[in-house]
Write a protein that holds these residues in place. Sequence first.
Motif, mmCIF file in Angstrom:
data_model
loop_
_atom_site.group_PDB
_atom_site.id
_atom_site.type_symbol
_atom_site.label_atom_id
_atom_site.label_comp_id
_atom_site.label_asym_id
_atom_site.label_seq_id
_atom_site.Cartn_x
_atom_site.Cartn_y
_atom_site.Cartn_z
ATOM 1 N N ASP A 92 -24.669 -24.281 40.800
ATOM 2 C CA ASP A 92 -23.629 -25.044 40.137
ATOM 3 C C ASP A 92 -22.644 -24.110 39.435
ATOM 4 O OD1 ASP A 92 -22.469 -27.434 39.713
ATOM 5 O OD2 ASP A 92 -23.680 -28.004 37.990
ATOM 6 N N ILE A 93 -23.160 -23.016 38.868
ATOM 7 C CA ILE A 93 -22.273 -22.047 38.226
ATOM 8 C C ILE A 93 -21.319 -21.452 39.253
ATOM 9 C CG2 ILE A 93 -22.211 -19.764 37.144
ATOM 10 C CD1 ILE A 93 -24.606 -20.471 35.566
ATOM 11 N N VAL A 120 -18.574 -23.832 40.115
ATOM 12 C CA VAL A 120 -17.503 -23.852 39.112
ATOM 13 C C VAL A 120 -16.458 -22.799 39.460
ATOM 14 C CG1 VAL A 120 -16.939 -23.403 36.696
ATOM 15 C CG2 VAL A 120 -18.932 -24.764 37.253
ATOM 16 N N VAL A 175 -12.624 -32.701 46.470
ATOM 17 C CA VAL A 175 -13.255 -31.628 45.691
ATOM 18 C C VAL A 175 -13.805 -32.173 44.376
ATOM 19 C CG1 VAL A 175 -12.879 -29.378 44.628
ATOM 20 C CG2 VAL A 175 -11.703 -29.954 46.725
ATOM 21 N N ALA A 176 -13.064 -33.103 43.758
ATOM 22 C CA ALA A 176 -13.537 -33.677 42.493
ATOM 23 C C ALA A 176 -14.849 -34.435 42.708
ATOM 24 C CB ALA A 176 -12.472 -34.608 41.916
ATOM 25 N N PHE A 223 -14.540 -24.038 42.767
ATOM 26 C CA PHE A 223 -13.494 -25.061 42.668
ATOM 27 C C PHE A 223 -12.316 -24.574 41.833
ATOM 28 C CE2 PHE A 223 -15.805 -27.054 38.919
ATOM 29 C CZ PHE A 223 -14.737 -27.104 38.034
ATOM 30 N N PHE A 280 -27.861 -31.957 36.574
ATOM 31 C CA PHE A 280 -28.415 -32.705 35.445
ATOM 32 C C PHE A 280 -29.756 -33.341 35.835
ATOM 33 C CE2 PHE A 280 -28.773 -36.635 32.918
ATOM 34 C CZ PHE A 280 -28.779 -36.070 31.648
ATOM 35 N N GLY A 312 -32.388 -30.911 35.746
ATOM 36 C CA GLY A 312 -32.840 -30.688 34.376
ATOM 37 C C GLY A 312 -33.843 -31.744 33.944
ATOM 38 N N LEU A 353 -22.665 -31.542 39.806
ATOM 39 C CA LEU A 353 -22.943 -31.531 38.367
ATOM 40 C C LEU A 353 -24.049 -32.537 38.037
ATOM 41 C CD1 LEU A 353 -22.157 -30.283 35.732
ATOM 42 C CD2 LEU A 353 -20.355 -31.972 35.478
ATOM 43 N N LEU A 354 -23.957 -33.741 38.622
ATOM 44 C CA LEU A 354 -24.995 -34.745 38.389
ATOM 45 C C LEU A 354 -26.330 -34.274 38.953
ATOM 46 C CD1 LEU A 354 -22.956 -37.964 39.138
ATOM 47 C CD2 LEU A 354 -24.168 -37.486 37.018
ATOM 48 N N HIS A 398 -29.377 -24.555 39.280
ATOM 49 C CA HIS A 398 -28.365 -24.465 38.221
ATOM 50 C C HIS A 398 -27.403 -23.317 38.509
ATOM 51 C CE1 HIS A 398 -30.250 -27.539 35.969
ATOM 52 N NE2 HIS A 398 -31.310 -26.844 35.606
ATOM 53 N N ALA A 399 -27.926 -22.214 39.072
ATOM 54 C CA ALA A 399 -27.061 -21.070 39.378
ATOM 55 C C ALA A 399 -26.037 -21.451 40.444
ATOM 56 C CB ALA A 399 -27.893 -19.877 39.836
ATOM 57 N N THR A 414 -17.605 -31.954 43.167
ATOM 58 C CA THR A 414 -17.966 -31.363 41.877
ATOM 59 C C THR A 414 -18.853 -32.318 41.078
ATOM 60 O OG1 THR A 414 -15.843 -30.243 41.878
ATOM 61 C CG2 THR A 414 -17.011 -30.337 39.795
#
Lengths: 138, 218
Positions: free
Chosen positions: B201-202, B205, B82-83, B208, B94, B97, B90-91, B198-199, B86
């Motif tokens: 990813d929210i 969060v 899971v880590a 997890f 980014f 972005g 997250l990357l 991005h949503a 995640t």
Amino acid sequence: MSQHDEIHDLDGDWHGEVAPGDEHSGDSGVSAGVRGYLIGFALSVLLTAASFGIIGTKLIWAPGIPVALVVFAVAQMGVHLVFFLHINTGPDNTNNILALAFGILIVGMVVAGSLWIMYHLNANMMPMDKLMDLHLQH
Amino acid sequence: MSAVATTAASERDPHRLGHHGSGPHPGDHGPSPKRIIVGYGFWIFLLSDFVMFSGFFASFAVLSGATAGGPSGRELFDLQNVAIETACLLLSSFACGMASLAVGVRNQLWTQLSLVVTGLLGLAFLVLELKEFAELIAKGDGPQRSAFLSAFFTLVGCHGLHVSVGLLWMGTMMAQIFAKGFTPNMLRRFMCFSLFWHALDIIWVAVFTVVYLIGAGA
């Protein structure tokens, strides 16, 4: 005209509102943008590491761990909203914030309401073994 | 024209108490530009997607103890996996972005490069998740094992489905940006995609935290 000016001229002289995801108008340059994403990324990494690190630790009282996890998660969602989706408290972001507030209200009602109702329903139910006894008596 | 309107407005309201922002009152200009309307509409869609997920989260939270004698999350979940998932997501967020900054300066090469990174990280996430699902099902702990596992597969699978759709969307959009360039149409499409990514990813969060960490560790 520099490339940067063209970006902000895309919508003519309109500066009344920003679309969600757009940087606040008047923010300058790619480096400022990269800095914003880097800050958001660093905060997210910190919060994620804190969440994973707190599991199984003796640092805090064990029943407090889920509470801490929820706090970290809400904080990280806030970081994502502000630094990645650029939903912030800027004056021209009001519509996006209002919609978000309504969304949070509904999400909170669905999740908290379901847990509340189902917890009480479970508490009021006869335990399964007693229910089976009842069936067997007939 | 615009200057005249601004002057008139500042006479009526010299301290600009009646409105915010740097420009004159939005109503003076007629309807908002299409970019703002499209972005706002997509934001409403994303919020309704959050509401849909909240239903899945609520059912998972309610059913998380209903293991029907089967394994609980503590016995099933591999937090290391899971880590890594995640970190991938997250990357990926980014990198997305970075892609939107590249789109901002209309740089085709950096746009495509950062989107490739975004997509590969998203794909890595998806592979890890499918591997986890396949292992659970192979052990007999599929969605039909218990209400807890049904809720788990529905919630996490729905997020994974969103990621898959996002990857398809991104792939076609990359080809379109390459072929058509940065037309206003493509700029709007990219804006919606980056909001979507991005949503996701929210939502991850929340996944997890609620499913894996609270379910397995705490």
